[in-house]
Design a protein around this motif. Structure first.
Motif, short mmCIF file in Angstrom:
data_model
loop_
_atom_site.label_atom_id
_atom_site.label_comp_id
_atom_site.label_asym_id
_atom_site.label_seq_id
_atom_site.Cartn_x
_atom_site.Cartn_y
_atom_site.Cartn_z
N LEU A 1 45.32 39.28 48.34
CA LEU A 1 46.74 39.65 48.23
C LEU A 1 47.64 38.47 48.61
O LEU A 1 48.60 38.14 47.90
CB LEU A 1 47.04 40.85 49.12
CG LEU A 1 48.40 41.50 48.89
CD1 LEU A 1 48.28 42.68 47.93
CD2 LEU A 1 49.02 41.99 50.19
N GLN A 2 47.33 37.82 49.73
CA GLN A 2 48.14 36.67 50.19
C GLN A 2 48.06 35.52 49.19
O GLN A 2 49.05 34.84 48.93
CB GLN A 2 47.68 36.19 51.58
CG GLN A 2 47.89 37.20 52.70
CD GLN A 2 49.34 37.66 52.84
OE1 GLN A 2 50.28 36.89 52.59
NE2 GLN A 2 49.54 38.92 53.21
N ALA A 3 46.86 35.32 48.64
CA ALA A 3 46.68 34.23 47.67
C ALA A 3 47.52 34.48 46.42
O ALA A 3 48.18 33.57 45.91
CB ALA A 3 45.20 34.12 47.29
N ILE A 4 47.54 35.73 45.96
CA ILE A 4 48.34 36.07 44.77
C ILE A 4 49.82 35.92 45.08
O ILE A 4 50.58 35.38 44.28
CB ILE A 4 48.02 37.51 44.29
CG1 ILE A 4 46.60 37.57 43.72
CG2 ILE A 4 49.02 37.98 43.24
CD1 ILE A 4 46.08 38.99 43.47
N LYS A 5 50.22 36.40 46.25
CA LYS A 5 51.63 36.29 46.67
C LYS A 5 52.10 34.85 46.64
O LYS A 5 53.20 34.54 46.20
CB LYS A 5 51.78 36.81 48.10
CG LYS A 5 52.29 38.23 48.17
CD LYS A 5 52.59 38.60 49.62
CE LYS A 5 53.00 40.07 49.69
NZ LYS A 5 53.02 40.55 51.07
N GLY A 6 51.24 33.96 47.13
CA GLY A 6 51.64 32.56 47.25
C GLY A 6 51.64 31.82 45.93
O GLY A 6 52.16 30.71 45.84
N ASP A 7 51.04 32.41 44.91
CA ASP A 7 50.81 31.63 43.71
C ASP A 7 51.42 32.20 42.43
O ASP A 7 51.28 31.64 41.36
CB ASP A 7 49.30 31.48 43.50
CG ASP A 7 48.96 30.10 42.99
OD1 ASP A 7 49.28 29.12 43.68
OD2 ASP A 7 48.43 30.00 41.87
#
Length: 318
Positions: free
Chosen positions: A294-300
């Motif tokens: 989730l954090q990876a998608i948010k950041g990218d």
């Protein structure tokens, strides 16, 4: 036990969803929020019912309407959600094979990670949709040992999992050792036959035995003994034998990291695994890459496209 993030919606009413979606797309401006929220909260089977209801009530093709109302990556993600799963895999394979260049990454990812039953179903859908055999498309568009390994996978003839014979485990490990590390040059054919036809349970034991025999993990030997597309395919197969969610978590990590996101891979894995094992993939992602998916998608990613992926992702593992 499926460990997807999307399940059947409780209290589902296809007609009401169809009406809400028509309203979201009618007139000036589009209500993307409603579209995302409804479609990411319904299973694929339910989305198919909404599509039928939409046509029945309004005489319009819902997917065509979605395509005309949405654009870019958001459109791609939402339209992907509307395709039945085997059809989606068949579609992705078709596009990887057809046209100017072949997309070996897509061929590798789908054919290495799908079960025998899934591959059998994909072949059937491919034949119905494109009036030709998947195998013929592959042989017409790839070559060498890479092609031969794909053809073996497409046969979907792997031994059943209850067939583990310790004598054969030992033999296979020795054959692979002799075909690779002990040989000047590599006997690719042996790798293709063993990795492509033995059961998953059997291969896990072979990999352990191989480590005992050679002092190397099988991945290290494949890395040294092969190259290019064949190497990538064999490594994908080994990773899938060890853990399909682990392999797909790594594919997502590679799609997200670095300059520019590989959105096609991101959408394909998130959508195609949303009802199968996305929770497992999330777990593996967190374990192996030190941050949640989730954090990876948010950041990218950004905007409504990001929100759609976050809804599919279905939660955080931080």
């Amino acid at each position: 036990m499926p460990s997807g993030t999307i399940r059947d919606f409780h209290g589902f009413k296809a007609n009401e969803d169809a009406e809400a979606l028509r309203k979201a797309m009618k007139g000036l401006g589009t209500d993307e929020d409603t579209i995302m929220k409804i479609l990411t909260a319904r299973s694929n089977a339910q989305r198919q019912q909404i599509k039928v209801s939409f046509k029945t009530q309004f005489g319009r093709d819902m997917v065509d309407d979605l395509k005309s109302e949405l654009t870019g990556k958001l459109e791609k993600a939402i339209v992907a959600l509307m395709i039945p799963s085997s059809q989606y895999d068949a579609y992705e394979l078709r596009h990887a094979l057809k046209g100017a260049g072949t997309d070996e990454t897509v061929l590798t990812e789908i054919l290495a990670s799908r079960s025998q039953a899934e591959i059998t179903h994909i072949k059937k859908v491919y034949r119905e949709e494109y009036q030709c055999e998947l195998e013929d498309s592959i042989t017409g568009d790839t070559s060498g040992y890479f092609q031969r390994m794909l053809v073996v996978l497409v046969q979907a003839n792997r031994d059943p999992d209850y067939k583990v014979n310790d004598v054969l485990v030992e033999q296979d490990a020795e054959v692979l050792f002799k075909a690779g590390e002990l040989k000047w040059g590599t006997d690719e054919e042996k790798f293709i036959t063993i990795l492509g036809t033995r059961s998953v349970a059997h291969l896990r034991k072979v990999f352990d035995k191989y480590m005992t025999l050679s002092g190397y993990q099988i991945e290290e030997s494949i890395g040294r003994e092969t190259s290019g597309n064949l190497q990538r395919l064999l490594l994908a197969m080994v990773k899938c034998v060890r853990s399909v969610p682990g392999y797909l978590a790594e594919a997502l990590y590679n799609a997200i990291k670095g300059a520019g996101t590989d959105d096609s891979t991101l959408i394909r894995i998130m959508v195609s695994r949303s009802e199968i094992d996305l929770l497992e993939i999330r777990k593996e992602y967190r374990k192996n890459f030190g941050k949640s998916l989730l954090q990876a998608i948010k950041g990218d990613t950004s905007g409504d496209y990001r929100n759609t992926l976050l809804l599919i992702c279905g939660g955080d593992d931080e």
